[in-house]
Design a protein around this motif. Structure first.
Motif, PDB file in Angstrom:
ATOM      1  N   TRP A 256       0.992  -1.400   0.014  1.00 44.48           N
ATOM      2  CA  TRP A 256       0.180  -0.046  -0.119  1.00 44.48           C
ATOM      3  C   TRP A 256       0.797   1.313  -0.015  1.00 44.48           C
ATOM      4  O   TRP A 256       0.625   2.149  -0.655  1.00 44.48           O
ATOM      5  CB  TRP A 256      -0.917  -0.111   1.363  1.00 44.48           C
ATOM      6  CG  TRP A 256      -1.504   1.114   1.648  1.00 44.48           C
ATOM      7  CD1 TRP A 256      -2.803   1.857   1.020  1.00 44.48           C
ATOM      8  CD2 TRP A 256      -1.258   2.141   2.637  1.00 44.48           C
ATOM      9  NE1 TRP A 256      -3.139   2.997   1.532  1.00 44.48           N
ATOM     10  CE2 TRP A 256      -2.182   3.132   2.541  1.00 44.48           C
ATOM     11  CE3 TRP A 256      -0.255   2.132   3.445  1.00 44.48           C
ATOM     12  CZ2 TRP A 256      -2.022   4.354   3.201  1.00 44.48           C
ATOM     13  CZ3 TRP A 256      -0.187   3.441   4.484  1.00 44.48           C
ATOM     14  CH2 TRP A 256      -1.023   4.264   4.322  1.00 44.48           C
ATOM     15  N   LYS A 257       2.103   1.208   0.796  1.00 39.84           N
ATOM     16  CA  LYS A 257       2.668   2.463   1.242  1.00 39.84           C
ATOM     17  C   LYS A 257       3.636   2.746  -0.425  1.00 39.84           C
ATOM     18  O   LYS A 257       3.788   3.711  -0.820  1.00 39.84           O
ATOM     19  CB  LYS A 257       3.913   2.399   2.216  1.00 39.84           C
ATOM     20  CG  LYS A 257       4.546   3.613   2.392  1.00 39.84           C
ATOM     21  CD  LYS A 257       3.411   4.611   2.717  1.00 39.84           C
ATOM     22  CE  LYS A 257       4.093   5.940   3.455  1.00 39.84           C
ATOM     23  NZ  LYS A 257       4.597   5.573   4.948  1.00 39.84           N
ATOM     24  N   GLU A 258       3.973   1.603  -1.020  1.00 39.96           N
ATOM     25  CA  GLU A 258       4.751   1.807  -2.046  1.00 39.96           C
ATOM     26  C   GLU A 258       3.789   2.316  -3.274  1.00 39.96           C
ATOM     27  O   GLU A 258       4.336   3.051  -4.045  1.00 39.96           O
ATOM     28  CB  GLU A 258       5.451   0.263  -2.615  1.00 39.96           C
ATOM     29  CG  GLU A 258       6.577  -0.059  -1.615  1.00 39.96           C
ATOM     30  CD  GLU A 258       7.133  -1.428  -2.152  1.00 39.96           C
ATOM     31  OE1 GLU A 258       6.330  -2.095  -2.570  1.00 39.96           O
ATOM     32  OE2 GLU A 258       8.237  -1.655  -1.531  1.00 39.96           O
ATOM     33  N   GLY A 259       2.716   1.815  -3.315  1.00 36.59           N
ATOM     34  CA  GLY A 259       1.816   2.453  -4.277  1.00 36.59           C
ATOM     35  C   GLY A 259       1.718   3.844  -4.174  1.00 36.59           C
ATOM     36  O   GLY A 259       1.460   4.751  -4.970  1.00 36.59           O
ATOM     37  N   ILE A 260       1.445   4.287  -2.819  1.00 32.37           N
ATOM     38  CA  ILE A 260       1.230   5.884  -2.514  1.00 32.37           C
ATOM     39  C   ILE A 260       2.385   6.629  -3.159  1.00 32.37           C
ATOM     40  O   ILE A 260       2.572   7.619  -3.731  1.00 32.37           O
ATOM     41  CB  ILE A 260       1.084   6.265  -1.066  1.00 32.37           C
ATOM     42  CG1 ILE A 260      -0.321   5.563  -0.747  1.00 32.37           C
ATOM     43  CG2 ILE A 260       1.290   7.412  -0.677  1.00 32.37           C
ATOM     44  CD1 ILE A 260      -0.697   5.662   0.765  1.00 32.37           C
ATOM     45  N   LEU A 261       3.750   5.946  -2.565  1.00 36.34           N
ATOM     46  CA  LEU A 261       5.086   6.654  -3.126  1.00 36.34           C
ATOM     47  C   LEU A 261       5.302   6.523  -4.712  1.00 36.34           C
ATOM     48  O   LEU A 261       5.632   7.482  -5.134  1.00 36.34           O
ATOM     49  CB  LEU A 261       6.094   5.873  -2.425  1.00 36.34           C
ATOM     50  CG  LEU A 261       6.163   5.948  -0.922  1.00 36.34           C
ATOM     51  CD1 LEU A 261       7.187   5.228  -0.266  1.00 36.34           C
ATOM     52  CD2 LEU A 261       6.553   7.195  -0.322  1.00 36.34           C
ATOM     53  N   ALA A 262       4.607   5.633  -5.239  1.00 39.38           N
ATOM     54  CA  ALA A 262       4.756   5.673  -6.866  1.00 39.38           C
ATOM     55  C   ALA A 262       4.012   6.779  -7.199  1.00 39.38           C
ATOM     56  O   ALA A 262       4.313   7.442  -8.188  1.00 39.38           O
ATOM     57  CB  ALA A 262       4.575   4.388  -7.274  1.00 39.38           C
ATOM     58  N   ARG A 263       2.677   7.253  -6.828  1.00 41.53           N
ATOM     59  CA  ARG A 263       1.847   7.990  -7.154  1.00 41.53           C
ATOM     60  C   ARG A 263       2.385   9.377  -7.035  1.00 41.53           C
ATOM     61  O   ARG A 263       2.431  10.392  -7.893  1.00 41.53           O
ATOM     62  CB  ARG A 263       0.446   7.801  -6.473  1.00 41.53           C
ATOM     63  CG  ARG A 263      -0.316   6.825  -6.947  1.00 41.53           C
ATOM     64  CD  ARG A 263      -1.769   6.821  -6.684  1.00 41.53           C
ATOM     65  NE  ARG A 263      -2.088   6.534  -5.372  1.00 41.53           N
ATOM     66  CZ  ARG A 263      -1.968   5.400  -4.846  1.00 41.53           C
ATOM     67  NH1 ARG A 263      -2.179   4.374  -5.263  1.00 41.53           N
ATOM     68  NH2 ARG A 263      -2.147   5.325  -3.268  1.00 41.53           N
ATOM     69  N   ILE A 264       3.043   9.481  -5.934  1.00 46.13           N
ATOM     70  CA  ILE A 264       3.694  11.002  -5.525  1.00 46.13           C
ATOM     71  C   ILE A 264       4.706  11.148  -6.389  1.00 46.13           C
ATOM     72  O   ILE A 264       4.891  12.348  -7.038  1.00 46.13           O
ATOM     73  CB  ILE A 264       4.002  10.882  -4.047  1.00 46.13           C
ATOM     74  CG1 ILE A 264       3.005  10.887  -3.013  1.00 46.13           C
ATOM     75  CG2 ILE A 264       5.115  11.945  -3.529  1.00 46.13           C
ATOM     76  CD1 ILE A 264       3.187  10.740  -1.631  1.00 46.13           C
ATOM     77  N   GLU A 265       5.543  10.112  -6.571  1.00 42.44           N
ATOM     78  CA  GLU A 265       6.672  10.337  -7.589  1.00 42.44           C
ATOM     79  C   GLU A 265       6.152  10.671  -9.118  1.00 42.44           C
ATOM     80  O   GLU A 265       6.884  11.536  -9.601  1.00 42.44           O
ATOM     81  CB  GLU A 265       7.667   9.244  -7.500  1.00 42.44           C
ATOM     82  CG  GLU A 265       8.488   8.802  -6.337  1.00 42.44           C
ATOM     83  CD  GLU A 265       9.346   7.546  -6.266  1.00 42.44           C
ATOM     84  OE1 GLU A 265       8.779   6.642  -7.186  1.00 42.44           O
ATOM     85  OE2 GLU A 265       9.883   7.219  -5.342  1.00 42.44           O
ATOM     86  N   ALA A 266       5.322  10.048  -9.459  1.00 42.41           N
ATOM     87  CA  ALA A 266       4.726  10.349 -10.758  1.00 42.41           C
ATOM     88  C   ALA A 266       4.148  11.685 -10.756  1.00 42.41           C
ATOM     89  O   ALA A 266       4.387  12.365 -11.674  1.00 42.41           O
ATOM     90  CB  ALA A 266       3.543   9.489 -11.097  1.00 42.41           C
ATOM     91  N   ARG A 267       3.585  12.283  -9.905  1.00 46.21           N
ATOM     92  CA  ARG A 267       3.041  13.559  -9.614  1.00 46.21           C
ATOM     93  C   ARG A 267       4.080  14.391  -9.837  1.00 46.21           C
ATOM     94  O   ARG A 267       4.424  15.587 -10.242  1.00 46.21           O
ATOM     95  CB  ARG A 267       2.085  13.994  -8.420  1.00 46.21           C
ATOM     96  CG  ARG A 267       1.815  15.275  -8.410  1.00 46.21           C
ATOM     97  CD  ARG A 267       0.553  15.324  -7.353  1.00 46.21           C
ATOM     98  NE  ARG A 267      -0.589  15.097  -7.946  1.00 46.21           N
ATOM     99  CZ  ARG A 267      -1.863  15.497  -7.608  1.00 46.21           C
ATOM    100  NH1 ARG A 267      -2.158  16.215  -6.487  1.00 46.21           N
ATOM    101  NH2 ARG A 267      -2.921  15.274  -8.309  1.00 46.21           N
ATOM    102  N   ILE A 268       5.256  14.400  -8.836  1.00 48.07           N
ATOM    103  CA  ILE A 268       6.449  15.015  -8.794  1.00 48.07           C
ATOM    104  C   ILE A 268       7.067  15.270 -10.113  1.00 48.07           C
ATOM    105  O   ILE A 268       7.764  16.473 -10.250  1.00 48.07           O
ATOM    106  CB  ILE A 268       7.563  14.545  -7.693  1.00 48.07           C
ATOM    107  CG1 ILE A 268       6.931  14.689  -6.218  1.00 48.07           C
ATOM    108  CG2 ILE A 268       8.893  15.330  -7.818  1.00 48.07           C
ATOM    109  CD1 ILE A 268       7.753  14.022  -5.320  1.00 48.07           C
ATOM    110  N   ASP A 269       7.175  14.399 -10.980  1.00 45.39           N
ATOM    111  CA  ASP A 269       8.000  14.277 -11.982  1.00 45.39           C
ATOM    112  C   ASP A 269       7.054  14.516 -13.409  1.00 45.39           C
ATOM    113  O   ASP A 269       7.559  14.735 -14.536  1.00 45.39           O
ATOM    114  CB  ASP A 269       8.798  12.847 -12.469  1.00 45.39           C
ATOM    115  CG  ASP A 269       9.967  12.627 -11.168  1.00 45.39           C
ATOM    116  OD1 ASP A 269      10.480  13.701 -10.700  1.00 45.39           O
ATOM    117  OD2 ASP A 269      10.051  11.497 -10.799  1.00 45.39           O
TER     118      ASP A 269
END
Length: 226
Positions: free
Chosen positions: A31-44
């Protein structure tokens, strides 16, 4: 016989609980890795114009680009950067068309002077952020020495007379160095679920070993020995 059944039952129940906690942490890790992946996608993601009314929930980490004038006023937020040491994040107001926001211009070491921002219109590319850095133990800002101990967006906005909007700069054009941009990333978002899972599974293995040890150490009746 009753003692054997008690030890076996106690061991199985304890093992089941510890294993279930380990499995739960593995699920939390995914679950946390999914959240981090979405945040990284938004950052970049490609930058977009600043929304009219940015929302701290839905617009956090949004990559935006703005143009305006950075004012010379600044707040210094005490931080530490790996392999560099102590320094300050420099927060300055930026006047856009019709509104004023804050820009986290980046990092300077405590011993270094902060250059004035570029004169005239500048373009800032960065990410919106409303960092949750304050708690009951965070000291109040040292206003006499202009040292803050956390990026408290509402309080900083009130001090600088801006909207409670913070853009953490990735790039400033013309160049604004020093400070050096200290952009948003996910490295400071805690994700300890793997360590927790390993801990619970290790405890389960220890529990199994202890149960086996006590079962083997428990005396048996003569009938059981035969």
């Amino acid at each position: 016989m009753n003692r054997l059944w008690f030890l076996l039952t106690f061991g199985l129940i304890g093992t089941a609980i510890l294993v279930s906690l380990g499995v739960w942490q593995v699920q939390r890790l995914a679950w946390k890795e999914g959240i981090l992946a979405r945040i990284e996608a938004r950052i970049d993601a490609p930058p977009m114009p600043l929304p009219a009314t940015p929302d701290p929930e839905s617009d956090a980490y949004l990559h935006v680009t703005v143009s305006g004038q950075i004012a010379p006023e600044q707040l210094r937020v005490l931080v530490s950067q790996k392999n560099v040491g102590a320094g300050y994040r420099i927060i300055s107001p930026m006047q856009l068309d019709g509104r004023k926001v804050m820009v986290d211009r980046g990092f300077v070491r405590t011993r270094d002077a902060v250059a004035a921002p570029p004169a005239g219109v500048v373009t800032v590319s960065g990410n919106l952020q409303w960092p949750q850095e304050t708690d009951g133990f965070t000291p109040a800002p040292d206003t006499d020495n202009n040292i803050w101990f956390a990026r408290d967006v509402p309080a900083m906005a009130a001090t600088l007379g801006t909207a409670p909007i913070l853009i953490v700069a990735k790039d400033v054009s013309p160049s604004d160095t020093p400070p050096t941009p200290f952009p948003v990333d996910t490295s400071r978002i805690p994700n300890d679920h793997l360590q927790y899972a390993i801990t619970w599974f290790s405890l389960a293995a220890i529990w199994v070993g202890m149960t086996a040890y006590f079962l083997l150490r428990t005396p048996r009746s003569p009938a059981q020995k035969d």
